[in-house]
Enzyme design. Structure first.
Site: not given
Ligand code: BES
Ligand code: ZN
Length: 609
Positions: A269, A293-294, A297, A373
Site C-alpha cells: 500500500e 485491500h490496498e 490501507h 518477517d
Molecule cells: N502491507 C501488506 C504487505 C506486507 C505486510 C508487506 C507485511 C510486508 C510486511 C499488504 O497490504 C498486504 O497485506 N498484502 C496482501 C493482500 C491480501 C491480504 C489481500 C498480500 O500480499 O497478499
Molecule cells: Zn494489507
C-alpha cells in the site's frame, strides 16, 4: 511509552518529522548513494544524542545544521541491524529543532532492494530496481528512525539514467536534467501527508503508464500495461466505495504499479502508488480483492498506523474488514460473507501450520527478539478480521459498526496507535453497550494462541457448493470415482473453486487415485489463475503425485510471491521424492530471488549457513 522491539531509535527522546532525500541510483554498483536530511525535534531537555537504525549501509559524514557531527556504529544485531549513534555538536532543548544530514550508501545486498539486470526484465533492454520497506527494511536503504511510531513528510530528488522512469510513494513534482551528469535526469517527489517510513518506496525502470481512472494511472513494463489496465479497471469504483465507507481519500493520486514476478507480496500500500504482483493478472478481474485491500490501507494503516509491529493486526485486520465491505458493496452481501468464511478457513489453515500453541498465533504477539518477517502470517489479518466481524454482529450490524470505524479513522488519522488506544475508543464509542463489550473475552482474543474464543456467524449460500463438493471427494471410495465429471464445476465461480480446494487442503491428503481422477475430469493443470494453481499443486504434492513436482518447481521459481513460493517449496521439501531437487533449485535460484524471499525460503528449507 513502550519501546518498539524492532527498532533502536528512541522517538520519546527525539523525532524526525521531515525527510529531504537526495540520491543517485547506481545500477553498476547496485547502490543508492546520497544524503538523507531529517528535520528533527528534541522531545526532552538537554538532548545530545540521536540514534538511527541502519542495516548494511555505509555512512560517510553526518552534519547537524551544517556542522560536522561525531558518529559511530553500535553493535550489530542479528536482524535489527546496527544502530548509528550520532552525537549532536550542541545541546537541543525540548521542542528545539535541527537538521541532521547523513551521507550514506546502501549495500548491493540491501534487504530493501531488488536489482535487475536488463536480461532479467521482460523488456530486456533496461535495468530495473524496486524497494520494499515494510516491515523493517527502510533502514537497509538509508539511516532512519525505522519505527512506525514516527511519521514524517518527505521530498526526494532521485538521479537515474535518463532513459528510465523513477516513481515513489509520493506526488510526482517534475523532472530535470542532472546538472552533474548529462546521461541522467533527476525526478522530484513530495509526500505532504506524514507517513511512517515503511511507506517510503521507489521504483526505477523502463515503465509505461495508462490512465484507467480520474486519479489512477497503471504503471508496468510495456508488455503488461494493457493487460493490467483491463485487470484493474474496477479501481475507481472501489476508491469511490471506500470513500463512501471510510471518509475522503486524502492522498490525491492513486496509481498502481505492476512489478516483476519476484515481488514478494500480493500488494503493498505505498501511498499514491500501490505496488502489486503480476500474479494478479488472471485475465478476468477475479483477484481484484487485493486492490480493494490496498485501497483500504489508505485509511487503515496509512492514516491510522500501528505504533509497532506487535499491533500489526490494527493495520491488517481493519484493512481486511474494509476490503470485504468494499467487495460487499460491489458484489453483494452474500459474497462478503463467503469471503469472510474463507478468511476463517484461512485462519484455521495457518494455525494448523504454525501449531495452536505457537505464540506467533496470538493476535498481539511478543516481538522481542523476533524478526517481524519471521512472524508474518495470515493470523493478524484473519484473527483481526474475525474479531471485527464478531463485534459487528454483537454491536448492531454492518451500518452501526461502520459508524464506529469511520469515527475511529477520524480520531486517529495521522497518528500511530496501539491496541489499547483502539479498545479505549471502542468502549467510548459504544458507551451504551458496555455490557455487551464486557462479555468479549479480550484476553483470549489478544493474547491466547490458536483459534479465537468466539466464531462469527456466516451466510452459507455461496459456500455450500464448495463444502458439498469437498465432502464428495473426501468420502469417495475408489469405486465412486466414476461419478465425478466436469459437470461438477459448471455452476462454480473461480472464487468457489479456490474455496473448494482450500477446504480439501484442511483434510488429510486424498489418495493419489483421487487427484489423478480430478485432473482427468477437471483438467486443473490447465488453469493459470495463480490462487487456484497454488492450491491444486499443493493438493497434488500432498497426495505424493510426482508429476506435479516439475509444475510446482516451475511456479515456485517463475514468480516469487511469498504466499505461493514458500508453501510450494515447503511442500516440495516435505515430499521425499522432491526434497533434494527443492534444495538444489533453491540454491540455483536464490541469487536472483528477492532478498527477503531468499532469506525466508532458506530458513524454511534449513539452508541457513
Ligand atoms: N502491507 C501488506 C504487505 C506486507 C505486510 C508487506 C507485511 C510486508 C510486511 C499488504 O497490504 C498486504 O497485506 N498484502 C496482501 C493482500 C491480501 C491480504 C489481500 C498480500 O500480499 O497478499
Ligand atoms: Zn494489507
Amino acid at each position: 511509552m513502550a519501546a518498539d522491539p524492532s527498532s533502536f531509535s528512541s522517538p520519546s527522546c527525539c523525532r524526525t518529522y521531515h525527510l529531504y532525500l537526495r540520491c543517485r541510483v547506481d545500477f553498476g554498483a547496485r547502490a543508492l548513494r546520497g544524503t538523507a536530511a531529517f528535520t528533527t525535534r528534541a522531545e526532552r531537555e538537554a538532548l545530545r544524542r540521536l540514534v538511527l537504525d541502519t542495516r548494511e549501509v555505509q555512512v560517510f559524514k553526518v552534519t547537524v545544521n551544517g556542522q560536522d557531527a561525531e558518529f559511530g556504529f553500535g553493535e550489530k544485531h542479528s536482524f535489527k541491524g546496527t544502530p548509528l549513534e550520532i552525537t549532536l555538536p550542541f545541546e537541543l532543548r525540548r521542542g528545539q529543532e535541527a537538521i541532521v544530514e547523513v551521507s550514506f550508501e546502501s549495500s548491493p545486498k540491501s534487504s530493501a532492494l531488488q536489482w535487475f539486470s536488463p536480461e532479467q526484465t521482460s523488456g530486456k533492454q533496461h535495468p530495473l530496481l524496486f524497494s520494499q520497506c515494510q516491515a523493517a527494511h527502510c533502514r537497509a536503504i538509508f539511516p532512519c528512525q525505522d519505527t512506525p511510531a514516527v511519521k514524517l513528510t518527505y521530498c526526494a530528488e532521485i538521479s537515474v539514467p535518463k532513459e528510465l522512469v523513477a516513481l515513489m510513494s509520493a506526488n510526482r513534482e517534475g523532472e530535470l536534467p542532472d546538472p552533474e551528469d548529462s546521461s541522467r535526469k533527476i525526478y522530484q517527489f513530495s509526500q505532504n501527508v506524514p507517513i511512517p517510513c515503511y511507506l517510503i518506496a521507489l521504483v526505477v525502470g523502463a515503465l509505461e503508464s495508462r490512465k484507467i481512472g480520474p486519479r489512477t494511472l497503471v504503471w508496468a513494463e510495456k508488455d503488461l500495461v494493457d493487460k493490467s489496465a483491463y485487470e484493474f479497471a474496477e479501481t475507481e469504483a472501489m476508491l469511490k466505495t471506500a470513500e463512501d465507507l471510510a471518509g475522503p481519500y486524502v492522498w490525491g493520486q492513486y496509481d498502481l504499479l505492476v512489478l516483476p514476478p519476484t515481488f514478494p507480496y500480493g500488494g503493498m500500500e505505498n501511498p499514491c502508488l500501490t505496488f502489486v504482483t503480476p500474479t494478479l493478472l488472471a485475465g478476468d478481474r477475479s483477484l481484484s480483492n487485493v486492490i480493494a485491500h490496498e485501497i483500504s490501507h489508505s485509511w487503515t494503516g496509512n492514516l491510522v498506523t500501528n505504533k509497532n509491529w506487535q499491533h500489526f493486526w490494527l493495520n491488517e485486520g481493519h484493512t481486511v474488514y474494509l476490503e470485504r465491505r468494499i467487495q460487499g458493496r460491489l458484489f453483494g452481501e452474500q459474497f462478503r460473507h463467503f469471503q469472510a468464511l474463507g478468511g476463517w478457513r484461512e485462519l484455521q489453515h495457518s494455525i494448523n501450520t504454525l501449531g495452536d500453541k505457537n505464540p506467533l498465533t496470538n493476535l498481539i504477539p511478543n516481538l522481542n527478539e523476533v524478526d517481524p518477517d519471521d512472524a508474518f502470517s495470515s493470523v493478524p489479518y484473519e484473527k483481526g478480521f474475525a474479531l471485527l466481524f464478531h463485534l459487528e454482529q454483537l454491536l448492531g450490524g454492518p451500518d452501526v459498526f461502520m459508524g464506529f470505524l469511520k469515527a475511529y479513522i477520524q480520531q486517529f488519522a495521522y497518528k500511530s496507535i496501539a491496541t489499547e488506544d483502539w479498545k479505549d475508543f471502542l468502549y467510548s464509542y459504544f458507551k451504551d453497550q458496555v455490557d455487551v463489550l464486557d462479555k468479549v473475552d479480550w484476553n483470549s482474543w489478544f493474547y491466547a494462541p490458536g483459534m479465537p474464543p468466539a466464531k462469527p456467524t456466516y451466510d452459507m449460500t455461496l459456500a455450500n457448493a464448495c463444502v458439498a463438493l469437498c465432502e464428495r471427494w473426501v468420502k469417495a471410495k475408489e469405486s465412486d470415482l466414476d461419478s465425478f465429471s466436469s459437470e461438477d464445476l459448471k455452476e462454480m465461480s473461480s472464487h468457489q473453486l479456490i474455496e473448494f480446494m482450500a477446504l480439501l487442503l484442511l483434510e488429510p491428503p486424498l489418495p493419489l487415485s483421487h487427484v489423478q481422477r480430478m485432473q482427468q475430469v477437471y483438467n486443473f493443470n490447465a488453469i493459470n489463475n495463480s490462487e487456484i494453481r497454488l492450491r491444486w499443486l499443493r493438493l497434488c504434492l500432498r497426495s505424493k503425485w510426482e508429476e506435479a513436482v516439475p509444475l510446482a518447481l516451475k511456479m515456485a521459481t517463475e514468480q516469487g510471491r511469498m504466499k505461493f513460493t514458500r508453501p510450494l517449496f515447503r511442500d516440495l521439501y516435505n515430499f521425499d521424492k522432491s526434497r533434494d531437487l527443492a534444495v538444489k533449485t533453491y540454491l540455483e535460484h536464490r541469487a536472483s530471488m528477492h532478498p527477503v524471499t531468499s532469506m525466508l525460503v532458506g530458513k524454511d528449507l534449513n539452508q541457513n549457513q
